[in-house]
Design a protein around this motif. Structure first.
Motif, PDB file in Angstrom:
ATOM      1  N   THR A 198       0.830  -1.354  -0.199  1.00 52.47           N
ATOM      2  CA  THR A 198      -0.054   0.031   0.134  1.00 52.47           C
ATOM      3  C   THR A 198       0.886   1.357  -0.034  1.00 52.47           C
ATOM      4  OG1 THR A 198      -0.059   0.100   2.376  1.00 52.47           O
ATOM      5  CG2 THR A 198      -2.040  -0.947   1.297  1.00 52.47           C
ATOM      6  N   GLY A 199       1.975   1.016   0.519  1.00 54.44           N
ATOM      7  CA  GLY A 199       3.089   2.334   0.630  1.00 54.44           C
ATOM      8  C   GLY A 199       2.790   3.187   1.860  1.00 54.44           C
ATOM      9  N   HIS A 200       1.685   2.619   2.724  1.00 50.91           N
ATOM     10  CA  HIS A 200       1.345   3.348   3.869  1.00 50.91           C
ATOM     11  C   HIS A 200       2.252   2.722   5.139  1.00 50.91           C
ATOM     12  CE1 HIS A 200      -2.788   4.607   2.344  1.00 50.91           C
ATOM     13  NE2 HIS A 200      -1.933   4.994   1.729  1.00 50.91           N
ATOM     14  N   ASN A 201       3.436   3.305   5.090  1.00 54.22           N
ATOM     15  CA  ASN A 201       4.455   2.526   6.015  1.00 54.22           C
ATOM     16  C   ASN A 201       5.164   3.597   6.573  1.00 54.22           C
ATOM     17  OD1 ASN A 201       6.444   3.809   3.873  1.00 54.22           O
ATOM     18  ND2 ASN A 201       5.758   1.759   2.964  1.00 54.22           N
ATOM     19  N   PHE A 202       6.040   3.718   7.593  1.00 51.90           N
ATOM     20  CA  PHE A 202       6.900   4.590   8.400  1.00 51.90           C
ATOM     21  C   PHE A 202       8.177   4.956   7.310  1.00 51.90           C
ATOM     22  CE2 PHE A 202       4.411   2.720  11.695  1.00 51.90           C
ATOM     23  CZ  PHE A 202       3.620   3.906  11.926  1.00 51.90           C
ATOM     24  N   TRP A 203       8.257   4.836   6.302  1.00 46.28           N
ATOM     25  CA  TRP A 203       9.419   5.241   5.374  1.00 46.28           C
ATOM     26  C   TRP A 203       9.552   6.521   5.114  1.00 46.28           C
ATOM     27  CZ3 TRP A 203       9.800   0.540   1.462  1.00 46.28           C
ATOM     28  CH2 TRP A 203      10.235  -0.667   2.105  1.00 46.28           C
ATOM     29  N   PRO A 204      10.519   7.142   4.673  1.00 48.08           N
ATOM     30  CA  PRO A 204      10.571   8.655   4.954  1.00 48.08           C
ATOM     31  C   PRO A 204       9.407   9.427   3.858  1.00 48.08           C
ATOM     32  CG  PRO A 204      12.622   7.933   4.625  1.00 48.08           C
ATOM     33  CD  PRO A 204      11.910   6.607   4.637  1.00 48.08           C
ATOM     34  N   ARG A 205       9.168   8.701   2.565  1.00 47.41           N
ATOM     35  CA  ARG A 205       8.126   9.508   1.868  1.00 47.41           C
ATOM     36  C   ARG A 205       6.838   9.429   2.410  1.00 47.41           C
ATOM     37  NH1 ARG A 205       4.125   8.855  -1.921  1.00 47.41           N
ATOM     38  NH2 ARG A 205       4.417  10.236  -3.831  1.00 47.41           N
ATOM     39  N   HIS A 206       6.445   8.444   3.056  1.00 45.80           N
ATOM     40  CA  HIS A 206       4.912   8.653   3.677  1.00 45.80           C
ATOM     41  C   HIS A 206       5.070   9.293   4.823  1.00 45.80           C
ATOM     42  CE1 HIS A 206       1.149   7.458   4.000  1.00 45.80           C
ATOM     43  NE2 HIS A 206       1.170   6.759   5.115  1.00 45.80           N
ATOM     44  N   ASN A 207       6.020   9.295   5.651  1.00 48.44           N
ATOM     45  CA  ASN A 207       6.074  10.251   6.863  1.00 48.44           C
ATOM     46  C   ASN A 207       5.998  11.556   6.477  1.00 48.44           C
ATOM     47  OD1 ASN A 207       6.524   8.061   8.763  1.00 48.44           O
ATOM     48  ND2 ASN A 207       8.857   8.135   8.622  1.00 48.44           N
ATOM     49  N   SER A 208       6.742  11.998   5.297  1.00 41.83           N
ATOM     50  CA  SER A 208       6.629  13.258   4.749  1.00 41.83           C
ATOM     51  C   SER A 208       5.318  13.737   4.578  1.00 41.83           C
ATOM     52  CB  SER A 208       7.710  13.489   3.887  1.00 41.83           C
ATOM     53  OG  SER A 208       7.684  15.002   3.244  1.00 41.83           O
ATOM     54  N   ILE A 209       4.616  12.880   3.762  1.00 37.92           N
ATOM     55  CA  ILE A 209       3.200  13.109   3.201  1.00 37.92           C
ATOM     56  C   ILE A 209       2.275  13.281   4.690  1.00 37.92           C
ATOM     57  CG2 ILE A 209       1.226  11.907   2.390  1.00 37.92           C
ATOM     58  CD1 ILE A 209       3.122  10.829   0.286  1.00 37.92           C
ATOM     59  N   VAL A 210       2.628  12.280   5.644  1.00 37.06           N
ATOM     60  CA  VAL A 210       1.719  12.690   6.879  1.00 37.06           C
ATOM     61  C   VAL A 210       2.094  14.020   7.563  1.00 37.06           C
ATOM     62  CG1 VAL A 210       1.287  11.503   9.139  1.00 37.06           C
ATOM     63  CG2 VAL A 210       1.629  10.126   6.965  1.00 37.06           C
ATOM     64  N   ARG A 211       3.076  14.171   7.669  1.00 36.19           N
ATOM     65  CA  ARG A 211       3.730  15.335   8.468  1.00 36.19           C
ATOM     66  C   ARG A 211       3.221  16.852   7.851  1.00 36.19           C
ATOM     67  NH1 ARG A 211       9.141  13.060   8.586  1.00 36.19           N
ATOM     68  NH2 ARG A 211       9.481  11.826  10.717  1.00 36.19           N
ATOM     69  N   ASN A 212       3.143  16.607   6.354  1.00 32.28           N
ATOM     70  CA  ASN A 212       2.974  17.857   5.814  1.00 32.28           C
ATOM     71  C   ASN A 212       1.625  17.902   5.209  1.00 32.28           C
ATOM     72  OD1 ASN A 212       6.003  19.242   6.080  1.00 32.28           O
ATOM     73  ND2 ASN A 212       6.342  17.031   5.271  1.00 32.28           N
ATOM     74  N   ASN A 213       0.549  17.167   5.634  1.00 31.36           N
ATOM     75  CA  ASN A 213      -0.758  17.145   5.087  1.00 31.36           C
ATOM     76  C   ASN A 213      -0.706  16.912   3.670  1.00 31.36           C
ATOM     77  OD1 ASN A 213      -1.875  18.365   7.401  1.00 31.36           O
ATOM     78  ND2 ASN A 213      -1.193  20.495   6.989  1.00 31.36           N
ATOM     79  N   GLY A 214      -0.349  15.918   3.144  1.00 34.20           N
ATOM     80  CA  GLY A 214      -0.312  15.231   1.776  1.00 34.20           C
ATOM     81  C   GLY A 214       0.810  15.578   0.973  1.00 34.20           C
ATOM     82  N   VAL A 215       1.706  16.585   1.352  1.00 33.64           N
ATOM     83  CA  VAL A 215       2.836  17.138   0.581  1.00 33.64           C
ATOM     84  C   VAL A 215       4.038  16.293   0.862  1.00 33.64           C
ATOM     85  CG1 VAL A 215       3.928  19.253  -0.164  1.00 33.64           C
ATOM     86  CG2 VAL A 215       1.627  19.375   0.303  1.00 33.64           C
ATOM     87  N   VAL A 216       4.663  15.988  -0.185  1.00 28.66           N
ATOM     88  CA  VAL A 216       6.244  15.397   0.041  1.00 28.66           C
ATOM     89  C   VAL A 216       7.185  16.636   0.218  1.00 28.66           C
ATOM     90  CG1 VAL A 216       7.781  13.714  -1.127  1.00 28.66           C
ATOM     91  CG2 VAL A 216       5.650  13.286  -1.368  1.00 28.66           C
ATOM     92  N   VAL A 217       8.057  16.502   1.172  1.00 26.75           N
ATOM     93  CA  VAL A 217       9.015  17.472   1.072  1.00 26.75           C
ATOM     94  C   VAL A 217      10.200  16.855   0.944  1.00 26.75           C
ATOM     95  CG1 VAL A 217      10.431  19.066   2.590  1.00 26.75           C
ATOM     96  CG2 VAL A 217       8.060  18.873   2.912  1.00 26.75           C
ATOM     97  N   PRO A 218      10.841  16.896  -0.169  1.00 32.73           N
ATOM     98  CA  PRO A 218      12.140  16.162  -0.797  1.00 32.73           C
ATOM     99  C   PRO A 218      13.166  15.901   0.297  1.00 32.73           C
ATOM    100  CG  PRO A 218      11.515  17.795  -2.621  1.00 32.73           C
ATOM    101  CD  PRO A 218      10.662  18.320  -1.105  1.00 32.73           C
ATOM    102  N   ASP A 219      13.380  17.098   1.011  1.00 34.27           N
ATOM    103  CA  ASP A 219      14.513  16.617   2.264  1.00 34.27           C
ATOM    104  C   ASP A 219      14.179  15.517   2.995  1.00 34.27           C
ATOM    105  OD1 ASP A 219      16.055  18.625   0.689  1.00 34.27           O
ATOM    106  OD2 ASP A 219      15.871  20.176   1.992  1.00 34.27           O
TER     107      ASP A 219
END
Length: 286
Positions: A198-219
């Protein structure tokens, strides 16, 4: 007799000297099983014989279906077409002796081979359409029909209405066998599989989405293993250089293309080989 997706039934009636008195074939549509076709033929023989008004005769009815003959002798009858056949046989047997006999199929028995040929003709003869008294679909057949219709709807809904971008890398279409295979194993393994698919995990990309209201922060989303791209399910499984050798050993390819084509066993093997079965399942990396 079933010919491809169409069903038919046929019979012939002979006198004591093997002279043909009657023969027929009928079209039974698409939903009659081989068993039902055999029972239906016996029913029609009994009805046809009843119209000939025999009295005090010994009437032998031959069939190459042991299951059909066995069903006609049972006391507990749940099949509608079997019940109809028994009723027709009982009516014919009021003034006659009825004998049900088995004949081995495909044994160069002239008249049995002809009955099979008539049944095939019935399956292929669409001129008169399906007969009105064709066997009803059994409960098993009805369940299969409903399941087939549901899966068609499910597939359409999955393809057109459900986004699920990452999951569709693994499931471009409904795949019940792959789903069942992925569900095997312990809870920890199943949790890892669900998170990967599903991609719904605690890896950096999904964590970034969760932290930033659906937006991926590259760093925040950079892969911890190679530092070259966003760390997502696709990246780790398909292209991350860190797991290139493992992919080669398991999938015989340095990189994978989507949609993924792999067995559940190989997917689990990759998770274990990459030490990802227990990857930060409950607590994100800080």
């Amino acid at each position: 007799m079933n010919s491809s997706d169409w069903a038919g039934s046929g019979f012939l009636i002979l006198d004591e000297m093997d002279v043909k008195l009657s023969f027929k074939h009928v079209h039974l549509g698409t939903q009659a099983s081989v068993f039902q076709s055999e029972i239906y033929a016996i029913k029609k023989v009994a009805q046809e014989m009843q119209g000939m008004n025999p009295e005090n005769k010994t009437i032998a009815i031959y069939s190459d279906s042991k299951s059909a003959l066995s069903a006609l002798k049972r006391h507990n009858v749940t099949s509608h077409v079997v019940h109809e056949a028994i009723s027709a046989l009982n009516l014919l047997g009021v003034n006659n002796k009825i004998e049900l006999r088995w004949v081995k199929a495909h044994n160069e028995h002239e008249f049995n081979e002809e009955a099979d040929r008539l049944a095939k003709l019935g399956a292929a003869d669409f001129s008169g359409g399906k007969v009105d008294d064709a066997p009803r679909p059994s409960a098993k057949q009805q369940r299969a029909i409903i399941r087939s219709k549901f899966e068609i709807f499910w597939q359409s809904d999955w393809y057109y209405n459900q986004p699920c971008r990452q999951t569709k890398h693994f499931f471009p279409q409904i795949d019940r066998n792959f789903s069942k295979a992925l569900c095997r194993g312990g809870r920890l393994q199943f949790s890892a599989v669900v998170q990967l698919v599903t991609g719904h995990n605690f890896w950096p990309r999904h964590n970034s989405i969760v932290r930033n209201n659906g937006v991926v922060v590259p760093d925040e989303a950079t892969c911890r293993y190679c530092g070259n791209d966003e760390e997502s399910s696709y990246h780790v499984l398909a292209v991350c250089p860190q797991f290139q050798a493992l992919r080669r050993d398991i999938f015989e390819s340095h990189e994978l293309e989507i949609p993924f084509k792999m067995s559940a066993m190989k997917l689990i093997q990759f998770l274990k080989g990459a030490n990802l079965i227990d990857f930060e399942i409950y607590f994100p990396i800080h």
